[in-house]
Design an enzyme around this catalytic site. Structure first.
Site, PDB file in Angstrom:
ATOM      1  N   SER A   1      36.307  32.273  37.245  1.00  0.00           N
ATOM      2  CA  SER A   1      37.131  33.746  36.913  1.00  0.00           C
ATOM      3  C   SER A   1      37.232  33.168  35.198  1.00  0.00           C
ATOM      4  O   SER A   1      37.474  32.347  34.969  1.00  0.00           O
ATOM      5  CB  SER A   1      38.055  33.825  37.115  1.00  0.00           C
TER       6      SER A   1
ATOM      7  N   GLU B   1      39.512  33.479  34.109  1.00  0.00           N
ATOM      8  CA  GLU B   1      41.375  32.895  34.376  1.00  0.00           C
ATOM      9  C   GLU B   1      41.665  31.571  34.082  1.00  0.00           C
ATOM     10  O   GLU B   1      42.966  30.838  34.083  1.00  0.00           O
ATOM     11  CB  GLU B   1      41.930  33.309  35.366  1.00  0.00           C
TER      12      GLU B   1
ATOM     13  N   TYR C   1      46.285  32.381  40.375  1.00  0.00           N
ATOM     14  CA  TYR C   1      44.305  32.327  41.044  1.00  0.00           C
ATOM     15  C   TYR C   1      43.612  31.669  39.761  1.00  0.00           C
ATOM     16  O   TYR C   1      42.812  30.918  40.382  1.00  0.00           O
ATOM     17  CB  TYR C   1      44.653  33.945  40.136  1.00  0.00           C
TER      18      TYR C   1
HETATM   19  P1  NDP Z   1      37.610  42.411  45.397  1.00  0.00           P
HETATM   20  O1  NDP Z   1      38.776  41.538  45.153  1.00  0.00           O
HETATM   21  O2  NDP Z   1      36.890  43.759  45.370  1.00  0.00           O
HETATM   22  O3  NDP Z   1      36.911  41.536  46.970  1.00  0.00           O
HETATM   23  C1  NDP Z   1      36.868  40.238  47.444  1.00  0.00           C
HETATM   24  C2  NDP Z   1      36.768  40.046  49.314  1.00  0.00           C
HETATM   25  O4  NDP Z   1      37.007  39.103  49.224  1.00  0.00           O
HETATM   26  C3  NDP Z   1      36.953  41.340  49.184  1.00  0.00           C
HETATM   27  O5  NDP Z   1      37.081  42.602  49.363  1.00  0.00           O
HETATM   28  C4  NDP Z   1      37.438  40.900  50.272  1.00  0.00           C
HETATM   29  O6  NDP Z   1      36.609  41.057  52.100  1.00  0.00           O
HETATM   30  C5  NDP Z   1      37.672  39.552  50.362  1.00  0.00           C
HETATM   31  N1  NDP Z   1      38.704  38.689  50.438  1.00  0.00           N
HETATM   32  C6  NDP Z   1      39.606  39.103  49.819  1.00  0.00           C
HETATM   33  N2  NDP Z   1      41.775  38.765  50.039  1.00  0.00           N
HETATM   34  C7  NDP Z   1      40.903  37.694  50.578  1.00  0.00           C
HETATM   35  C8  NDP Z   1      41.466  36.273  51.410  1.00  0.00           C
HETATM   36  N3  NDP Z   1      42.854  36.095  51.125  1.00  0.00           N
HETATM   37  N4  NDP Z   1      40.291  35.319  51.903  1.00  0.00           N
HETATM   38  C9  NDP Z   1      39.071  35.504  52.091  1.00  0.00           C
HETATM   39  N5  NDP Z   1      39.027  36.320  51.977  1.00  0.00           N
HETATM   40  C10 NDP Z   1      39.126  37.478  50.830  1.00  0.00           C
HETATM   41  O7  NDP Z   1      36.485  41.683  44.295  1.00  0.00           O
HETATM   42  P2  NDP Z   1      36.074  41.904  43.013  1.00  0.00           P
HETATM   43  O8  NDP Z   1      34.335  42.507  43.892  1.00  0.00           O
HETATM   44  O9  NDP Z   1      36.126  42.634  41.843  1.00  0.00           O
HETATM   45  O10 NDP Z   1      35.759  40.175  42.604  1.00  0.00           O
HETATM   46  C11 NDP Z   1      34.715  39.402  43.539  1.00  0.00           C
HETATM   47  C12 NDP Z   1      35.040  38.000  43.299  1.00  0.00           C
HETATM   48  O11 NDP Z   1      34.248  38.351  41.470  1.00  0.00           O
HETATM   49  C13 NDP Z   1      35.721  37.573  43.379  1.00  0.00           C
HETATM   50  O12 NDP Z   1      35.505  36.225  43.630  1.00  0.00           O
HETATM   51  C14 NDP Z   1      36.757  37.354  41.984  1.00  0.00           C
HETATM   52  O13 NDP Z   1      37.856  37.150  41.979  1.00  0.00           O
HETATM   53  C15 NDP Z   1      35.912  37.870  40.688  1.00  0.00           C
HETATM   54  N6  NDP Z   1      36.685  37.308  39.788  1.00  0.00           N
HETATM   55  C16 NDP Z   1      36.277  39.570  39.635  1.00  0.00           C
HETATM   56  C17 NDP Z   1      36.288  39.974  38.678  1.00  0.00           C
HETATM   57  C18 NDP Z   1      36.278  41.058  38.528  1.00  0.00           C
HETATM   58  O14 NDP Z   1      37.317  41.987  36.983  1.00  0.00           O
HETATM   59  N7  NDP Z   1      36.268  42.014  39.488  1.00  0.00           N
HETATM   60  C19 NDP Z   1      36.651  38.905  37.037  1.00  0.00           C
HETATM   61  C20 NDP Z   1      36.590  37.925  37.484  1.00  0.00           C
HETATM   62  C21 NDP Z   1      36.511  37.225  38.924  1.00  0.00           C
HETATM   63  P3  NDP Z   1      37.477  41.478  53.242  1.00  0.00           P
HETATM   64  O15 NDP Z   1      38.652  41.417  53.332  1.00  0.00           O
HETATM   65  O16 NDP Z   1      36.087  42.655  53.710  1.00  0.00           O
HETATM   66  O17 NDP Z   1      37.132  40.211  54.015  1.00  0.00           O
END
Ligand code: NDP
Length: 325
Positions: free
Chosen positions: A129, A131, A153
């Site tokens: 990220s 961030e 984060y």
């Molecule tokens: P989402 O939040 O839409 O999806 C992330 C998935 O991770 C969830 O569907 C969930 O799946 C799982 N998850 C959520 N919380 C936890 C937890 N505490 N422990 C383990 N698994 C968890 O994220 P995005 O698809 O938007 O992003 C994908 C990745 O890219 C992430 O790592 C995010 O940090 C990173 N990112 C995204 C950005 C953006 O703009 N979208 C920008 C920068 C980085 P389930 O509940 O099914 O296990």
């Protein structure tokens, strides 16, 4: 699909999220077999629809359990892993710093550790990220810019970023981080400000509400279109040598411009409807840096073509036609 070693088998963690959906769809279209993992077995109509006719299976997996990770890798023997799972909201990371840290850093460590037991051809993409760079940087950032995160984060993402580099150096693992700047779609959850603005503007245009309460509108962000970003993720694992990349549009806009654009698309003047609420200001908030996108263009042949106005237009269109997949 189990127990077969297929050169095209990809494991996607966090498949239930925004990027998981678009990446799984993209990989399946390219002919990959996809195994998507989630912490739960709950039914997910969006993914179930995607699975129809595609080579895609879902697997319940707790990424905090290294033995479970090992079992899944042994079962499917993927050649590529895309690690997208983890707590993905800056705001929520203040409420649960520990859970955020483990969901990002421990899961990355577990995947890297488990991959050491796998065949040497395994390639791993980790979702990083912007961030990690913190706020209000004057200079344009590259993957060599020192990390300086300003929230739990960002700190977790910075640790995971360094962990990947360390594993690459020490163990020679093919692992790399895509340093992702914000990328949006109709699949963004409502607690992200982008989606809150889009849904708010649509609801006001339909006469369902009159005001939208928002925090600091002066911060700058780089907004791209999620379906384009997953293409870069796939390309990153096709390079001969692993390499980290910044994935961004390279264009910054104030949040105010995003708001103005959303209201303009629905034919309204944002200033008549938006209320600035200081309670919604976030600690340590500030502008994101300008991203240097040259490497992605040069080495991946990838450029984000949809910039902020296009992102807003696409999201408003989806909101107005109720397309949330
Ligand atoms: P989402 O939040 O839409 O999806 C992330 C998935 O991770 C969830 O569907 C969930 O799946 C799982 N998850 C959520 N919380 C936890 C937890 N505490 N422990 C383990 N698994 C968890 O994220 P995005 O698809 O938007 O992003 C994908 C990745 O890219 C992430 O790592 C995010 O940090 C990173 N990112 C995204 C950005 C953006 O703009 N979208 C920008 C920068 C980085 P389930 O509940 O099914 O296990």
């Amino acid at each position: 699909m189990a127990n077969s070693s297929c050169s095209q088998l990809a494991l996607v963690t966090g498949i239930t999220g925004q990027d998981g959906y678009y990446l799984a769809s993209h990989l399946a279209n390219l002919g990959y077999q996809v195994v998507g993992t989630s912490r739960s077995n709950d039914s997910n109509p969006r993914l179930e629809k995607l699975i129809e006719g595609k080579s895609l299976v879902l697997e319940k997996l707790d990424l905090l359990d290294v033995n479970a990770v090992q079992r899944v890798l042994n079962k499917y023997k993927p050649r590529t892993i895309f690690h997208l799972a983890g707590q993905s909201s800056v705001g929520m990371s203040f409420e649960d710093p520990e859970g955020t840290f483990s969901s990002i850093v421990t899961t990355t460590r577990n995947l890297l550790d488990a991959s050491l037991q796998q065949s040497s051809g395994l390639r791993i993409f980790i979702a990083g990220s912007s961030e990690i760079f913190g706020i209000n940087q004057k200079e344009t950032v590259t993957c060599s810019t020192p990390t300086n995160p300003q929230n739990p984060y960002g700190t977790a993402k910075a640790d995971a970023f360094h962990l990947v580099r360390e594993s690459r150096k020490i163990h020679g693992i093919y692992a790399c981080t895509g340093v992702l700047f914000s990328h949006e779609s109709p699949l963004r959850p409502q607690h992200f400000v982008s989606q809150k603005i889009i849904r708010g503007a649509c609801a006001i245009a339909k006469g369902k509400q009159d005001k939208l309460h928002l925090g600091n509108l002066s911060t700058k962000r780089d907004w791209g279109w999620a379906p384009e970003y997953v293409k870069a993720m796939e390309k990153m694992l096709t390079l001969e040598e692993p390499r980290d990349f910044i994935l961004a549009t390279g264009k910054l806009n104030r949040l105010e411009a995003f708001v103005a654009q959303a209201f303009a698309v629905v034919g309204l003047d944002w200033q008549k409807h938006v209320v600035i609420d200081e309670q919604l200001f976030r600690p340590n908030d500030g502008s994101h840096p300008l991203a240097d996108t040259k490497d992605a263009t040069q080495y991946l042949g990838w450029t984000a073509t949809t910039t902020m106005t296009g992102v807003v237009k696409n999201m408003v269109d989806a909101c107005q036609s109720h397309v949330h997949h």
